[in-house]
Design a protein around this motif. Sequence first.
Motif, PDB file in Angstrom:
ATOM      1  N   THR A 264       0.850  -1.198   0.000  1.00  0.00           N
ATOM      2  CA  THR A 264       0.000   0.000   0.000  1.00  0.00           C
ATOM      3  C   THR A 264       0.882   1.244   0.000  1.00  0.00           C
ATOM      4  OG1 THR A 264      -0.051   0.069   2.422  1.00  0.00           O
ATOM      5  CG2 THR A 264      -1.843  -1.116   1.347  1.00  0.00           C
ATOM      6  N   LYS A 265       0.275   2.374  -0.305  1.00  0.00           N
ATOM      7  CA  LYS A 265       1.000   3.643  -0.139  1.00  0.00           C
ATOM      8  C   LYS A 265       0.033   4.694   0.382  1.00  0.00           C
ATOM      9  CE  LYS A 265       0.287   5.784  -4.641  1.00  0.00           C
ATOM     10  NZ  LYS A 265       0.842   6.281  -5.878  1.00  0.00           N
ATOM     11  N   ARG A 266       0.577   5.702   1.020  1.00  0.00           N
ATOM     12  CA  ARG A 266      -0.237   6.834   1.455  1.00  0.00           C
ATOM     13  C   ARG A 266      -0.468   7.747   0.255  1.00  0.00           C
ATOM     14  NH1 ARG A 266      -3.145   7.232   5.405  1.00  0.00           N
ATOM     15  NH2 ARG A 266      -2.792   9.447   5.774  1.00  0.00           N
ATOM     16  N   ALA A 267      -1.659   8.306   0.150  1.00  0.00           N
ATOM     17  CA  ALA A 267      -1.929   9.194  -0.987  1.00  0.00           C
ATOM     18  C   ALA A 267      -3.084  10.133  -0.673  1.00  0.00           C
ATOM     19  CB  ALA A 267      -2.271   8.369  -2.224  1.00  0.00           C
ATOM     20  N   TRP A 268      -3.156  11.205  -1.431  1.00  0.00           N
ATOM     21  CA  TRP A 268      -4.322  12.087  -1.368  1.00  0.00           C
ATOM     22  C   TRP A 268      -5.324  11.587  -2.406  1.00  0.00           C
ATOM     23  CZ3 TRP A 268      -6.811  14.845  -5.141  1.00  0.00           C
ATOM     24  CH2 TRP A 268      -7.784  15.757  -4.707  1.00  0.00           C
ATOM     25  N   CYS A 269      -6.543  11.463  -1.967  1.00  0.00           N
ATOM     26  CA  CYS A 269      -7.561  10.943  -2.870  1.00  0.00           C
ATOM     27  C   CYS A 269      -8.891  11.632  -2.589  1.00  0.00           C
ATOM     28  CB  CYS A 269      -7.664   9.439  -2.634  1.00  0.00           C
ATOM     29  SG  CYS A 269      -8.978   8.661  -3.544  1.00  0.00           S
ATOM     30  N   ASP A 270      -9.665  11.873  -3.625  1.00  0.00           N
ATOM     31  CA  ASP A 270     -10.984  12.504  -3.448  1.00  0.00           C
ATOM     32  C   ASP A 270     -11.917  12.024  -4.574  1.00  0.00           C
ATOM     33  OD1 ASP A 270     -13.036  14.097  -2.472  1.00  0.00           O
ATOM     34  OD2 ASP A 270     -11.781  15.876  -2.235  1.00  0.00           O
ATOM     35  N   VAL A 271     -13.173  12.431  -4.451  1.00  0.00           N
ATOM     36  CA  VAL A 271     -14.196  11.961  -5.392  1.00  0.00           C
ATOM     37  C   VAL A 271     -14.838  13.151  -6.084  1.00  0.00           C
ATOM     38  CG1 VAL A 271     -16.359  10.663  -5.613  1.00  0.00           C
ATOM     39  CG2 VAL A 271     -14.704  10.003  -3.866  1.00  0.00           C
ATOM     40  N   GLU A 272     -15.014  13.043  -7.384  1.00  0.00           N
ATOM     41  CA  GLU A 272     -15.722  14.075  -8.142  1.00  0.00           C
ATOM     42  C   GLU A 272     -17.232  13.886  -7.926  1.00  0.00           C
ATOM     43  OE1 GLU A 272     -14.838  16.824 -10.284  1.00  0.00           O
ATOM     44  OE2 GLU A 272     -16.965  16.970  -9.831  1.00  0.00           O
ATOM     45  N   THR A 273     -17.870  14.895  -7.365  1.00  0.00           N
ATOM     46  CA  THR A 273     -19.303  14.744  -7.077  1.00  0.00           C
ATOM     47  C   THR A 273     -20.179  15.635  -7.955  1.00  0.00           C
ATOM     48  OG1 THR A 273     -19.148  16.420  -5.360  1.00  0.00           O
ATOM     49  CG2 THR A 273     -18.920  14.127  -4.655  1.00  0.00           C
ATOM     50  N   GLU A 274     -19.551  16.487  -8.760  1.00  0.00           N
ATOM     51  CA  GLU A 274     -20.328  17.472  -9.514  1.00  0.00           C
ATOM     52  C   GLU A 274     -20.375  17.173 -11.007  1.00  0.00           C
ATOM     53  OE1 GLU A 274     -21.435  20.701  -8.201  1.00  0.00           O
ATOM     54  OE2 GLU A 274     -21.217  19.686  -6.266  1.00  0.00           O
ATOM     55  N   GLY A 275     -19.281  16.655 -11.535  1.00  0.00           N
ATOM     56  CA  GLY A 275     -19.074  16.605 -12.987  1.00  0.00           C
ATOM     57  C   GLY A 275     -20.240  16.022 -13.762  1.00  0.00           C
TER      58      GLY A 275
END
Length: 318
Positions: A264-275
Amino acid sequence: MAKKKSRKPPVKKKVLVDTDPGIDDALALALLYQSPEAEVAAITSANGNLAAEEGLKNIFRLLGFLGVTEKPLVGVGRDWPVSADDARHIHGVDGLANTYLPVFSRNSAEPAAKLLASIVTATREPVTILAIAPLTNIADMLDRIDVKDANVERIIIMGGAFHVPGNATPVAEFNVYHDPDAARLVMTSGLPVTIVPLDITTSLVFGVRDFDAFSHSKEGAGKLARILLPFYLQAHRRYHKLDGVHLHDVIAAALVVCPEVFTTKRAWCDVETEGEITRGQTVIDDRPFSPKEPNVDVVTGFDAKALKNFILARLSQV
Ligand code: BDR
Ligand code: CA
C-alpha cells in the motif's frame, strides 16, 4: 519427554461488513467465515447491486447456507439513491446467480447506520469496517457520530478506479458511482481508510481452471463458489469480454485476513461529485511533488500467486 509447543490461535479482528450481496460479496463473506483471523460481529446491507431489503434477505440466505451458528448483528440500509441502476445483470435477479437459496431463519435488523454507529462508539476492541458496497451506510454512520469517539482500526473500501476505466461509467467504479457524496465523506472523514480500487481487483483474473478448486465441494464456502461462479463467468464474458471473473470484494476481504501479501501507499484521494460526465470519478494525486496532504492508504499491488492460492485454499477448505 519435551512438551509439544501449542500454536497460539490468531488474534481475531472484529469485523463489520457493509455489503450489497452480490456474488463477489457472498464469497467475501464466505472467505471471512473461513478465516480464523476474523470475527464477523455485524453485517449491514446497502443499496447497490440490488435494493438494501433484498440484500438483507441474501445475508440470511448466506448465513444459512454457510451454516453460521454464531449469528452476527444485522442491519438494513435505506433505499438510497432511489433511482440508481442496480447490477442484477452481473449478479442475477436475486443477486445470487438466480439460485434463490432458502431463507431458514431471520433475526431482526436495525437501521444499518444506527447499528454501525452504536458498535463503533461502544466497542472496547477496535473494529475493522469492510465496505464492499456503495458507501451510503458508512456516511450515514458518520453523520451520527463524532469521529473522535469511533474506535475504528480501519475502514477498508472496495471502490474507485484511478488509472483504469470505470465499470459504471467510463471513469467511475460502481460502488463510488452509486453514491459519490457518501464516498467523498468517508474518504475525507479523518478515519483510517484503505482503498482497494478497481486497478487492483481487475488485475487478478480467476478462470475456469481455478474453479476446479471447488469441483468436489459438497457444502459451505466451496459449494457456494461452485454454484455462484458459472453465472458470474457468463456475465463477465458477456459484459466485460473476459474469459474469467474479477472477485473484487473477495480481494478486499483478503486484505483484512491476509494483509501481508499486499503493498500500500499513502496518498491524497478525493471523489468528483459534480461533474456532468465525471461524477463518481476517484482522483488520486500520484505526482511525486504533490503538495497535498495524504488522507488515505491505497493498495498498489500484491503477490499474485500467493493471493490467488490463499483465496482458493480458504474458500475450498472444509
Ligand atoms: C463492486 O461493484 C459491485 O457490483 C461488486 O459487488 C463490487 O463491490 C465492483 O465495482
Ligand atoms: Ca459489492
